[in-house]
Structures are given as structure tokens and as C-alpha cells.
Design a protein around this motif. Structure first.
Motif, PDB file in Angstrom:
ATOM      1  N   ALA A  61     -36.329 -71.249 -54.467  1.00 52.53           N
ATOM      2  CA  ALA A  61     -36.995 -72.181 -55.507  1.00 52.53           C
ATOM      3  C   ALA A  61     -38.176 -71.351 -56.206  1.00 52.53           C
ATOM      4  N   LYS A  62     -38.902 -70.578 -55.391  1.00 50.12           N
ATOM      5  CA  LYS A  62     -40.056 -69.790 -56.168  1.00 50.12           C
ATOM      6  C   LYS A  62     -39.482 -68.544 -56.873  1.00 50.12           C
ATOM      7  N   GLU A  63     -38.200 -67.994 -56.609  1.00 54.84           N
ATOM      8  CA  GLU A  63     -37.906 -67.057 -57.434  1.00 54.84           C
ATOM      9  C   GLU A  63     -37.324 -67.484 -58.545  1.00 54.84           C
ATOM     10  N   MET A  64     -36.635 -68.791 -58.550  1.00 48.54           N
ATOM     11  CA  MET A  64     -35.908 -69.199 -59.690  1.00 48.54           C
ATOM     12  C   MET A  64     -37.332 -69.691 -60.736  1.00 48.54           C
ATOM     13  N   ALA A  65     -38.297 -70.298 -59.949  1.00 56.81           N
ATOM     14  CA  ALA A  65     -39.275 -70.659 -61.048  1.00 56.81           C
ATOM     15  C   ALA A  65     -40.090 -69.455 -61.800  1.00 56.81           C
ATOM     16  N   ASN A  66     -40.046 -68.437 -61.119  1.00 59.09           N
ATOM     17  CA  ASN A  66     -40.574 -67.200 -61.789  1.00 59.09           C
ATOM     18  C   ASN A  66     -39.574 -66.533 -62.814  1.00 59.09           C
ATOM     19  N   GLU A 104     -33.272 -75.561 -66.644  1.00 56.72           N
ATOM     20  CA  GLU A 104     -32.662 -76.536 -65.967  1.00 56.72           C
ATOM     21  C   GLU A 104     -31.921 -76.067 -64.706  1.00 56.72           C
ATOM     22  N   PHE A 105     -31.785 -76.579 -63.710  1.00 54.18           N
ATOM     23  CA  PHE A 105     -30.999 -75.890 -62.449  1.00 54.18           C
ATOM     24  C   PHE A 105     -30.080 -77.000 -62.141  1.00 54.18           C
ATOM     25  N   MET A 106     -28.884 -77.020 -62.016  1.00 53.30           N
ATOM     26  CA  MET A 106     -27.844 -77.855 -61.427  1.00 53.30           C
ATOM     27  C   MET A 106     -27.072 -77.294 -60.124  1.00 53.30           C
ATOM     28  N   SER A 107     -27.044 -78.025 -59.286  1.00 48.65           N
ATOM     29  CA  SER A 107     -26.436 -77.605 -57.945  1.00 48.65           C
ATOM     30  C   SER A 107     -25.417 -78.697 -57.319  1.00 48.65           C
ATOM     31  N   PHE A 108     -24.228 -78.430 -56.903  1.00 54.37           N
ATOM     32  CA  PHE A 108     -23.532 -79.202 -56.241  1.00 54.37           C
ATOM     33  C   PHE A 108     -23.149 -78.698 -54.634  1.00 54.37           C
ATOM     34  N   ASP A 109     -23.187 -79.611 -53.892  1.00 50.37           N
ATOM     35  CA  ASP A 109     -22.891 -79.434 -52.494  1.00 50.37           C
ATOM     36  C   ASP A 109     -22.656 -80.554 -51.477  1.00 50.37           C
ATOM     37  N   SER A 157     -30.518 -60.488 -57.270  1.00 53.43           N
ATOM     38  CA  SER A 157     -31.408 -61.456 -56.937  1.00 53.43           C
ATOM     39  C   SER A 157     -32.267 -62.162 -58.117  1.00 53.43           C
ATOM     40  N   LEU A 158     -32.346 -63.372 -58.002  1.00 56.54           N
ATOM     41  CA  LEU A 158     -33.357 -63.992 -58.970  1.00 56.54           C
ATOM     42  C   LEU A 158     -34.459 -63.533 -59.490  1.00 56.54           C
ATOM     43  N   SER A 159     -35.065 -62.418 -58.412  1.00 68.61           N
ATOM     44  CA  SER A 159     -36.365 -61.883 -58.613  1.00 68.61           C
ATOM     45  C   SER A 159     -36.135 -60.832 -59.614  1.00 68.61           C
ATOM     46  N   GLU A 160     -35.077 -60.399 -60.014  1.00 67.04           N
ATOM     47  CA  GLU A 160     -34.839 -59.187 -60.975  1.00 67.04           C
ATOM     48  C   GLU A 160     -34.642 -59.719 -62.395  1.00 67.04           C
ATOM     49  N   LEU A 161     -34.597 -61.224 -62.540  1.00 67.83           N
ATOM     50  CA  LEU A 161     -34.205 -61.802 -63.821  1.00 67.83           C
ATOM     51  C   LEU A 161     -35.663 -62.272 -64.455  1.00 67.83           C
ATOM     52  N   GLN A 162     -36.036 -61.937 -65.521  1.00 67.97           N
ATOM     53  CA  GLN A 162     -37.139 -62.348 -66.362  1.00 67.97           C
ATOM     54  C   GLN A 162     -36.447 -62.978 -67.737  1.00 67.97           C
ATOM     55  N   CYS A 163     -36.596 -64.057 -67.983  1.00 69.34           N
ATOM     56  CA  CYS A 163     -36.220 -64.621 -69.312  1.00 69.34           C
ATOM     57  C   CYS A 163     -37.095 -65.882 -69.891  1.00 69.34           C
ATOM     58  N   GLU A 164     -36.858 -66.163 -70.921  1.00 64.17           N
ATOM     59  CA  GLU A 164     -37.776 -67.524 -71.683  1.00 64.17           C
ATOM     60  C   GLU A 164     -36.911 -68.535 -71.294  1.00 64.17           C
ATOM     61  N   ASN A 165     -35.726 -68.798 -71.569  1.00 64.72           N
ATOM     62  CA  ASN A 165     -34.995 -70.201 -71.370  1.00 64.72           C
ATOM     63  C   ASN A 165     -33.750 -69.922 -70.581  1.00 64.72           C
ATOM     64  N   ALA A 166     -33.227 -70.752 -69.695  1.00 66.41           N
ATOM     65  CA  ALA A 166     -32.084 -70.558 -68.922  1.00 66.41           C
ATOM     66  C   ALA A 166     -31.453 -71.800 -68.474  1.00 66.41           C
ATOM     67  N   PHE A 167     -30.298 -71.749 -68.257  1.00 65.18           N
ATOM     68  CA  PHE A 167     -29.393 -73.004 -67.377  1.00 65.18           C
ATOM     69  C   PHE A 167     -28.897 -72.300 -66.411  1.00 65.18           C
ATOM     70  N   PHE A 168     -29.369 -72.636 -65.004  1.00 60.76           N
ATOM     71  CA  PHE A 168     -28.830 -72.231 -63.748  1.00 60.76           C
ATOM     72  C   PHE A 168     -27.861 -73.114 -63.101  1.00 60.76           C
ATOM     73  N   ILE A 169     -26.698 -72.637 -62.635  1.00 58.67           N
ATOM     74  CA  ILE A 169     -25.829 -73.445 -62.102  1.00 58.67           C
ATOM     75  C   ILE A 169     -25.447 -72.806 -60.723  1.00 58.67           C
ATOM     76  N   ALA A 170     -25.155 -73.665 -59.642  1.00 58.68           N
ATOM     77  CA  ALA A 170     -24.488 -72.873 -58.420  1.00 58.68           C
ATOM     78  C   ALA A 170     -23.674 -74.216 -57.729  1.00 58.68           C
ATOM     79  N   ASN A 171     -22.635 -73.563 -57.127  1.00 57.54           N
ATOM     80  CA  ASN A 171     -21.737 -74.470 -56.399  1.00 57.54           C
ATOM     81  C   ASN A 171     -21.696 -74.226 -55.072  1.00 57.54           C
TER      82      ASN A 171
END
Length: 340
Positions: A198-203, A209-214, A129-143
Motif C-alpha cells: 500500500a505504501k509503495e502504491m501511495a508513493n 484509483e485502485f481497484m482489486s478483485f479477490d 515493482s511499484l517502487s520503480e513507478l513515479q507518475c502524476e495520475n493513475a488507475f491501478f487494477i489487480a485481479n
């Protein structure tokens, strides 16, 4: 089956021990449905081009995390990696590639595919889950992730429960009712979990940046869109029994995909609550053209024979043609800055 709210029923359908997504499923011609990823490598290629542009503008660092959420086989992130290698190979060595995947079986499939595709060149890291990830800078993508969140069903002031696969609207639920009123729905689906996601990703990252297609629209549909995909056949969830295409829910449960149109305003509001800024919302065809898919096709044309180019062009057209994936699918993009 024990009586339960619809969101629990849908969660069990998709993510239970024997759920549809708990084990690997084919996508594309031999599966139940197509996605942009199964259609053309240039979907991932265009995202790779965009990621490089974020490095060039200084938003992404050269050692950023590139993270796909819900990667299925791993084709999408692998396509991104392949095009990064072609366009800016040094970034393949410095980026950290991550997949968020809750199921061990799918993690194994993804690891195997990356090993077959790249050997030891790319180190792939998994988190459940995103709650396990901690980083400084990221690009998140989801389809196609937001349509796979469990939802509640709402009809004229009442929320649904399920008893023996039959849907009954007789529950009072203040949270569901408040969301229905906010998005002007007197009937339809109310997604459950956008706010926590959204909160998990913010943390998870200080800057991203987060980009998603749906598929869906910014505003809510005025009716139910819930439907089932099985062997490329679309079956409305509330299809009457006398209809020719009717298949009982009991037969389809956990053996097929169940989904609904995304209300992107709900997604946007969830990220706003998490302190993440909305950037843009576009039809997929506009987003891909803006990010340079035509430039990539031009590069291909100059480097391969005409037959291969024509084959790839026809596949890529399916991503941007209005009557296939280009208009029905939407892109939504968010950013969190360091001072947010």
C-alpha cells in the motif's frame, strides 16, 4: 528443506527460483484454476468502461497511467485496451499502459501477447515493482493479487514454522499475534506485505484509483482457509493423510497454486495507514453491474449475430452468477486525492 517460518515457505513455493509463478502457467480449462479474466473478455471490458467514466468525471487525465499489477499472460490489460478502442479510441493513444511484473519470463509473455494483439499501436512499459513507478495520475487494477501474498499461520497464540514440509506451531511472533487479535482470529492466515504494498502504491502516483478483485470477506474467517489448486482440484492444506484426496505437500510444492481467503479489513487498514481512502467494497456481481457490464452486453447484442451474442452472454454470466464467481469474489476500491 531448511526450517523456516511459514511465510518464507509460501514465498519459496510461489515465487522462488523454481516457484509456481516464476514461469508462465496456463489458466482456465487447461490450467489449475479459472479466473474472471480467463472466463470472459467482458471482465476487462467493464473495467475499461469504468476507466472512461473516471476520465469523464475529471478524476483521470487523458494521459494517465493505466497499470495492471501481476498480469500473468496480459489478457486482462489487453481486454481493457480492446474495449477502450471500441468505446473511446482516442484514449488508446494518450494513456500510458504499464504492467508491474517481477519475472522476466512473464514480462516476455506479456510483451509477445501485446505485440501479437496490437502490433506497435500500444507501447507497453514494464516495471518489476511499484517502487520503480513515479507518475502524476493513475488507475491501478489487480485481479487475485492479495490472496497470493505470503502469509503466516497462527493457532492459539503460536505462529507456524515449517520443517521438511511439516507445519509446527511453536513460535512467538508479536506482530502476527497483534494482527490476529486485531482481526479476532484465534487461528488462520495473517497476510504479510499488505502494508508495504500500500505504501509503495501511495508513493507511485500523486493521484490514483485502485481497484482489486479477490475472494474473501471484509471480516476474517474463523478458521484456516489455506488450500492448494491443482488441475481444478481443491486440496485443503491441512487435509488428513487418510483422506482420499490427500497428496503430500512435497509433491505439490512449487508445482501447484497455494492460496487463502483475503481478510479485506486488513487490506483496508493497510491502505488507511498509507493515507489512501477506502471507497467501496462490493460483491463482484454488484460491482460489475454497477460499472455497466449489462450495457456492454446490450451493445454487443446490437452489433453481432445472435449465436455470437449468446456465446459471450453465457461466459459473462459466469462473472456475475452467485454460484460461480459473482458472490464469492469481492471488489475493493481505493482513492488517493492530490491533497491526501
Amino acid at each position: 528443506m531448511v526450517e523456516k517460518k511459514f511465510s518464507k515457505y509460501m514465498s519459496e513455493w510461489l515465487y522462488g527460483e523454481d516457484g509456481y509463478y516464476a514461469t508462465y502457467k496456463n489458466i482456465g480449462k487447461s490450467g489449475d484454476f479459472y479466473t474472471a479474466v480467463s472466463t470472459s473478455k467482458f471482465f476487462g471490458g467493464t473495467i475499461a468502461k469504468h476507466i472512461i467514466s473516471l476520465v469523464d468525471e475529471g478524476f483521470l487525465s487523458s494521459n494517465a497511467v493505466i497499470c495492471e499489477i501481476g498480469a500473468h499472460h496480459g489478457y486482462f490489460l489487453a481486454d481493457v485496451c480492446e474495449f477502450i478502442y471500441t468505446l473511446r479510441p482516442e484514449l488508446l493513444m494518450s494513456f500510458h499502459f504499464v504492467i508491474i511484473e517481477r519475472f522476466d519470463d512473464l514480462q516476455e509473455q506479456q510483451n509477445n501477447y501485446f505485440q501479437e494483439s496490437f502490433g506497435d499501436v500500444i507501447k507497453l512499459t514494464h516495471y518489476k515493482s511499484l517502487s520503480e513507478l513515479q507518475c502524476e495520475n493513475a488507475f491501478f487494477i489487480a485481479n487475485e493479487i492479495f490472496d497470493a501474498f505470503p502469509c503466516e499461520l497462527y493457532f492459539q497464540g503460536k505462529t507456524a514454522r515449517v520443517n521438511n514440509n511439516e507445519v509446527i506451531f511453536d513460535l512467538e511472533d508479536k506482530w502476527v499475534e497483534s494482527k490476529a487479535k486485531k482481526y479476532y482470529k484465534d487461528r488462520g492466515e495473517i497476510a504479510v506485505g499488505y502494508e508495504d504494498f500500500a505504501k509503495e502504491m501511495a508513493n507511485a502516483a500523486n493521484r490514483f484509483e485502485f481497484m482489486s478483485f479477490d475472494y474473501g470477506e471484509m471480516q476474517a474467517r474463523p478458521d484456516f482457509s489455506l488450500r492448494i489448486y491443482t488441475k481444478h482440484k481443491v486440496i485443503p492444506f491441512f487435509l488428513p493423510k487418510e483422506e482420499e484426496d490427500y497428496i503430500s505437500r512435497e509433491k505439490l510444492f512449487q508445482k501447484s497454486d497455494i492460496t487463502y481467503d483475503v481478510t479485506f479489513e486488513h487490506v483496508k487498514d493497510a491502505y488507511a495507514e498509507a493515507g489512501v481512502a477506502f471507497v467501496s467494497f462490493k460483491a463482484q456481481m454488484v460491482a460489475l453491474v454497477d460499472m455497466g457490464i449489462l450495457d456492454l452486453l446490450e451493445i454487443l447484442q446490437k452489433n453481432v449475430d445472435e449465436k455470437i451474442y449468446r456465446q459471450e452472454l453465457e461466459k459473462a454470466k459466469m462473472l456475475i452468477m452467485p454460484n460461480f464467481l459473482g458472490e464469492r469474489f469481492k471488489m475493493i476500491r481505493f482513492r488517493k486525492e492530490l491533497n491526501a
